[in-house]
Scaffold this motif. Sequence first.
Motif, PDB file in Angstrom:
ATOM      1  N   ARG A   9       0.828  -1.295   0.024  1.00 38.38           N
ATOM      2  CA  ARG A   9       0.074   0.145  -0.242  1.00 38.38           C
ATOM      3  C   ARG A   9       0.393   1.073  -0.190  1.00 38.38           C
ATOM      4  O   ARG A   9       0.746   2.469  -0.486  1.00 38.38           O
ATOM      5  N   THR A  10       2.399   1.245   0.666  1.00 41.72           N
ATOM      6  CA  THR A  10       2.796   2.507   0.595  1.00 41.72           C
ATOM      7  C   THR A  10       4.303   1.970  -0.221  1.00 41.72           C
ATOM      8  O   THR A  10       4.507   0.973  -0.401  1.00 41.72           O
ATOM      9  N   ASP A  34      -0.026   4.567  -2.819  1.00 37.57           N
ATOM     10  CA  ASP A  34       0.476   5.515  -2.791  1.00 37.57           C
ATOM     11  C   ASP A  34       1.998   4.936  -2.947  1.00 37.57           C
ATOM     12  O   ASP A  34       2.783   5.301  -2.680  1.00 37.57           O
TER      13      ASP A  34
END
Length: 122
Positions: A9-10, A34
């Motif tokens: 997710r990051t 992101d």
Amino acid sequence: MGIKGPNIRTAAELEAVLATGTFEFHDANFDGADLSHINTEGLSLVDCSLMGTDFSYLRCESLRLENCQAANARFDNAVLQEAEFRNTDCSSASFRGAKLNLSRFLDCDLTLCNFDSCNLFA
């Protein structure tokens, strides 16, 4: 050698995996992640879900997306060298300001993509 099925997710999570020498992912889910400002030699995504993923400002010498779902993904201002998008749904994706140096889109859905100020030969 790649890994199968991570949910990332990051950008920090992806960078940690890339630091181990893994650049190939299969059946991974990156939806809504992101992943902006990543800088990597190579990245191969096969059968991955990338819907709404932010790859803005990605710098990658060798990017490959194959059989991926990348609808609404953002590649704004990315710098890609000879990227290959194959059989990938890129509908409504944004490539604004991207430098897609000699990149190829093969059998992809590019419906409603935004290529404003994109450069294919920079």
